[in-house]
Design a protein around this motif. Structure first.
Motif, PDB file in Angstrom:
ATOM      1  N   ASP A 154     -24.162   4.560  46.445  1.00  0.00           N
ATOM      2  CA  ASP A 154     -24.014   4.895  45.023  1.00  0.00           C
ATOM      3  C   ASP A 154     -25.052   5.906  44.540  1.00  0.00           C
TER       4      ASP A 154
ATOM      5  N   GLN B  11     -18.137   6.671  50.783  1.00  0.00           N
ATOM      6  CA  GLN B  11     -17.456   5.639  50.010  1.00  0.00           C
ATOM      7  C   GLN B  11     -17.364   4.336  50.807  1.00  0.00           C
ATOM      8  N   ASN B  12     -17.065   4.441  52.094  1.00  0.00           N
ATOM      9  CA  ASN B  12     -16.921   3.247  52.928  1.00  0.00           C
ATOM     10  C   ASN B  12     -18.252   2.542  53.156  1.00  0.00           C
TER      11      ASN B  12
ATOM     12  N   LYS C 186     -19.591   9.986  39.961  1.00  0.00           N
ATOM     13  CA  LYS C 186     -19.420   9.078  41.103  1.00  0.00           C
ATOM     14  C   LYS C 186     -20.748   8.557  41.648  1.00  0.00           C
ATOM     15  N   TYR C 187     -21.819   9.324  41.477  1.00  0.00           N
ATOM     16  CA  TYR C 187     -23.091   8.953  42.097  1.00  0.00           C
ATOM     17  C   TYR C 187     -24.260   9.228  41.159  1.00  0.00           C
TER      18      TYR C 187
ATOM     19  N   THR D 299     -28.303   1.573  49.510  1.00  0.00           N
ATOM     20  CA  THR D 299     -27.123   2.170  48.875  1.00  0.00           C
ATOM     21  C   THR D 299     -27.346   3.647  48.572  1.00  0.00           C
TER      22      THR D 299
ATOM     23  N   GLU E 167     -17.349  12.652  52.527  1.00  0.00           N
ATOM     24  CA  GLU E 167     -17.048  11.850  51.344  1.00  0.00           C
ATOM     25  C   GLU E 167     -16.489  10.472  51.691  1.00  0.00           C
ATOM     26  N   SER E 168     -15.545  10.384  52.613  1.00  0.00           N
ATOM     27  CA  SER E 168     -14.936   9.090  52.929  1.00  0.00           C
ATOM     28  C   SER E 168     -15.957   8.136  53.543  1.00  0.00           C
TER      29      SER E 168
ATOM     30  N   ASP F 219     -15.247  17.868  42.570  1.00  0.00           N
ATOM     31  CA  ASP F 219     -14.349  17.605  43.702  1.00  0.00           C
ATOM     32  C   ASP F 219     -12.894  17.955  43.420  1.00  0.00           C
TER      33      ASP F 219
ATOM     34  N   GLY G 118     -20.589   2.135  50.865  1.00  0.00           N
ATOM     35  CA  GLY G 118     -21.105   1.541  49.635  1.00  0.00           C
ATOM     36  C   GLY G 118     -22.244   2.316  49.013  1.00  0.00           C
TER      37      GLY G 118
END
Length: 902
Positions: free
Chosen positions: A653, A648-649, A681-682, A572, A644-645, A673, A651
């Motif tokens: 972290d 996120q897709n 976010k992370y 991850t 970024e996308s 952002d 998974g």
């Protein structure tokens, strides 16, 4: 046949060039300022150069006229005379001729059956071969010498031969063998009560320990030298030994001890009225002052060196070092007054390798002086010196190198001439000269010259649009640098580190230009092999920076690739490698179980640097949140928006950054952002390179912490504020359920800290004390009750033999040096030096109470269950961000986690 060629375009100066089959007979320079003082120091400082062994019964020539008479003889039958002639030629830098004469002396002693004298002469012959880079011949000569000494009673000739064998082993990369040889030499000298020999052997051993990466043992060995010298009565031998000790301490970065040893050396030399030793000690003190950035004191020492009537080479070197400081300070009037004095001294130097490098050095200084004066004011008068004078100096240097048969010096000069042609756009001539110099450097085992020629060839091929050839040349330069990794930072001949070479001018550009070439060769199509090679090269650059910082090759031990961790152990986490290039910012990304990806932002290095500096300045200001968000949003768009996308897709972290350049001054947690900070976010971690030291999760272990701190700074450090919340900070660690042992205020001393670490197995060391990170090793430290602990001592504290590796080192009250754009190099250095698997530190000084809150939250999270260190930091930062008093990035973003994030 002589041929006149114009090499400076429309306003060119005519320079005589004699062309032989396959060679250009010529001389000039303007480009080679990469390593001038580096080589000059090694050759001009008598302390750093090996001395030929003495042979009993040989002739002692007391005057120059006697030597001149001897060297004029065509044939000299007496082996003692031959030996003295060989010594004179060697000491004059005429190594090729010295080899010829020493070979004759060996044969003469052999015919007379003088085996001991033959053995001593063979060891001297080995030294001369070593100077020429002829390793196999040097090895054969020293082997023959030692074979002759087998079965003989132990004597100092054996010690001298072993000493020379150790030098050869060290130069050939056999540091462990060299150490054993010098230890044997030390024992022989001790039994013979030869204290000067003992000192020399110990200094050699210190070098061997450093080369193998054992810094503490090197320091202890030099301490033994100091103790040995204290028992000696004053003598010329003692002043020379003290000077050697001072120069060695300068190399290891102990500037204060170096200064004291050199001052004692000077005092003894003055008492003995030895002008040569007075000058040599003054010169070394000048280099010490220069290393400490005290340029006025350094200039004063260099001027005193000249006034002390030193040998001509030392005098020229002091003047050249003085000149370089004046140029650096742009003191053009003083520069113009010094130039004719140096020119006059150079004209009187006899041919030698040292003289050649002095000519090259002065020529380059002339080019800098001319450019500086013209840039400063068109009304300055340029003292009559011009490009023509530079060319004449270099013509003399090349002529001398060929007359001496010195291939190294010729390669050095040809490289410089090729650089001159490169600057004037005559690429074919430049390439021809560069290839000739490269062949000479390689044949004479001179990698420190070879890599600069390979680099130059790469630039030339790139300018001629031969991209494949350019990449191959840069690859060769990088490979040569890798082979030199230890030698560049611990070469004993380079006894003055401050003038060895400028890393940012001589090494860093090779890596960056190479990566730029590689990435552009993709032609818009991602190539996995090229991306992998590019990020490995950036890692090599970062390791080279740390080596340069510590003056030794520092990263060792079993290491695990980051890719393996994200693909198998922690799927991850994603790894990002931003690379700052002249005209673009490239990012290489590793997402778990996916091939490498990359994207580019077209933006100049100057624009990137400007924004990063402004953002770093604003981050420490709690009232500048809006400006920070605007600037941090731009950096976010460079580094993360394109990927970024996909993150996120997938998974992901946790983000692990291997940062480049000024990006290392920024906490990635503060990137924005447009709606959220990255920390929202992370979880975030930093890595020094592509590998980690045997990473293990801390959650599977019982937490045992050694805590140490100062509520008040020690005397002499009043610029650091009191840390009154330390007790609250320590209480928070204990309340989190961590088993702790504490050293507070008067108990927090280096010896106590080391004693506690030795006595118990702590997996966490938490230091709540002021500290400073700097791009200078000398200015990177933490404070204890007695003063400061320099980062170079961290390995003694945390990773001496037999100690358990510290899993986590926390430095909760440190800061980066003000005005130092590369200060985070010191932070990386602290993490590496401590040998801890993970390090948490603050980039700037933070509110005392918010620090205690962050620390308590971090340890609570870490103790609570199965959570990585990165996520524990992440959650502790979020608690501060959500607190009404500490929501500004200046409070929570300063904390960074380096190394193992598990």
């Amino acid at each position: 046949m002589a041929k006149t060629t114009r090499i400076f375009g429309a306003n060119s100066v005519k320079v005589k060039i004699q062309k032989q089959p396959g060679r250009w007979r010529k001389t000039t320079l303007a480009h080679f300022l990469r390593l001038p003082l580096y080589f000059l120091i090694a050759l001009l400082c008598s302390l750093g150069s090996p001395v030929l062994a003495k042979v009993s019964g040989s002739i002692n020539f007391s005057s120059q006229s006697q030597i001149n008479n001897l060297t004029s003889l065509a044939v000299v039958a007496d082996p003692g005379s031959l030996l003295e002639k060989g010594k004179f030629l060697y000491n004059s830098g005429n190594f090729a001729k010295a080899v010829e004469v020493l070979q004759q002396a060996v044969q003469a002693y052999k015919q007379q059956g003088e085996s001991l004298k033959q053995a001593a002469t063979l060891s001297n012959l080995s030294l001369a071969y070593q100077q020429l880079g002829l390793w196999s011949q040097a090895q054969q000569a020293i082997t023959d010498s030692l074979n002759l000494l087998k079965g003989q009673d132990e004597n100092q000739i054996l010690a001298q031969s072993l000493d020379i064998q150790g030098r050869l082993q060290q130069k050939m990369g056999q540091a462990e063998a060299a150490l054993a040889t010098w230890q044997q030499t030390e024992e022989i000298y001790r039994r013979a009560d030869n204290q000067s020999g003992v000192v020399r052997s110990l200094i050699n051993q210190a070098q061997a320990w450093r080369t193998q990466g054992f810094y503490p043992r090197a320091v202890k060995t030099l301490d033994r030298v100091s103790q040995t010298l204290k028992s000696q009565t004053d003598s010329i031998e003692k002043t020379v030994s003290l000077r050697s000790l001072g120069d060695a301490l300068l190399v290891v970065g102990d500037l204060e001890k170096s200064r004291l040893a050199l001052e004692e050396s000077l005092t003894i030399a003055q008492n003995l009225q030895s002008s040569a030793d007075i000058a040599a000690s003054l010169f070394s003190l000048g280099n010490n002052a220069r290393k400490q950035k005290n340029n006025l004191l350094a200039i004063a020492y260099y001027q005193q060196t000249v006034a002390a009537s030193p040998p001509p080479l030392i005098k020229v070197q002091a003047q050249l070092n003085h000149l370089s400081l004046l140029i650096e300070a742009q003191q053009w009037a003083e520069v113009q007054a010094l130039l004719p004095l140096i020119e006059s001294e150079l004209a009187q130097l006899p041919p030698s390798r040292a003289s050649i490098y002095a000519h090259v050095n002065f020529s380059q200084s002339l080019a800098k002086v001319k450019g500086g004066i013209l840039q400063a004011s068109s009304q300055h008068y340029y003292s009559g010196f011009s490009t023509k004078e530079s060319a004449v100096l270099l013509a003399r240097a090349i002529e001398q190198s060929r007359s001496l048969g010195d291939k190294r010096a010729e390669a050095y000069s040809l490289k410089s001439l090729g650089g001159l042609y490169e600057e004037t756009g005559q690429l074919s001539y430049a390439q021809e000269l560069t290839r000739q110099g490269l062949a000479l450097a390689q044949s004479s085992n001179a990698p420190e010259i070879t890599y600069t020629l390979e680099w130059q060839l790469g630039r030339l091929l790139r300018a001629k649009k031969d991209m494949n050839g350019a990449i191959a040349a840069y690859d060769a330069a990088v490979d040569t640098l890798q082979s030199l990794r230890r030698d560049l930072v611990v070469n004993k001949d380079v006894v003055n580190q401050d003038v060895q070479f400028n890393f940012r001018d001589s090494v860093e550009p090779i890596y960056r230009e190479s990566v730029e070439l590689l990435l552009k060769s993709q032609e818009g199509k991602p190539d996995q092999k090229i991306l992998e090679k590019a990020r490995q090269r950036i890692e090599a650059l970062q390791l080279a920076e740390l080596d340069d910082f510590f003056r030794e090759a520092c990263l060792q031990g079993k290491r695990v690739a980051l890719d393996q961790m994200v693909d198998k152990d922690n799927p991850t986490a994603a790894i990002l490698y931003p690379i700052i290039l002249p005209d673009e910012l490239q990012v290489i990304v590793k997402i778990p179980k996916q091939p490498l990806q990359s994207y580019t932002t077209q933006i100049s290095h100057t624009e990137v640097e400007k924004l990063l500096v402004e953002l770093r300045k604003n981050l420490v200001n709690p009232t500048a949140t809006k400006v920070v968000q605007t600037q941090a949003h731009k950096v976010y768009n460079w580094l993360l928006q394109p990927i970024e996308s996909k993150l996120q897709n997938s998974g992901v972290d946790t983000l692990v950054f291997v940062l480049d350049g000024s990006l290392r001054n920024l906490p990635m947690a503060a990137l924005y952002d447009g709606k959220q900070y990255l920390v929202e976010k992370y979880a975030i971690a930093l890595s020094v390179g592509l590998q980690l030291l045997d990473p293990k999760p801390l959650v599977k272990q019982q937490l045992r912490a050694l805590t140490a701190g100062l509520t008040q700074p020690p005397p002499g450090f009043s610029k650091f504020a009191p840390l009154l919340a330390i007790k609250s900070e320590f209480d928070g660690i204990t309340k989190a359920g961590v088993s702790t042992t504490s050293l507070l205020d008067g108990d927090f001393k280096k010896k106590n800290l080391e004693g506690e670490i030795n006595a118990a197995s702590f997996n966490i060391v938490h230091l709540a004390t002021h500290g400073q990170f700097s791009s200078r090793l000398e200015d990177t430290f933490i404070l204890d009750f007695d003063g400061q602990i320099n980062v170079k001592d961290f390995d003694t504290l945390f990773r001496s033999q037999g100690k358990t590796i510290v899993e986590l080192l926390v430095l909760s009250a440190c800061q980066t040096a003000t005005g130092d754009s590369r200060a985070t190099l010191g932070l990386a250095g602290a993490a590496v030096r401590a040998g801890a698997r993970s390090t948490i530190a603050s980039l700037w000084q933070i509110d005392d109470e918010s620090t205690a809150m962050f620390v308590s939250a971090f340890y609570r999270e870490l103790k609570s269950g199965k959570i990585t260190k990165a996520k524990a930091v992440h959650r502790a930062q979020l608690q501060l961000l959500q607190h009404p008093n500490y929501k500004a990035p200046s409070f929570w973003s300063a904390y960074v986690l380096i190394g193992n994030w598990l």
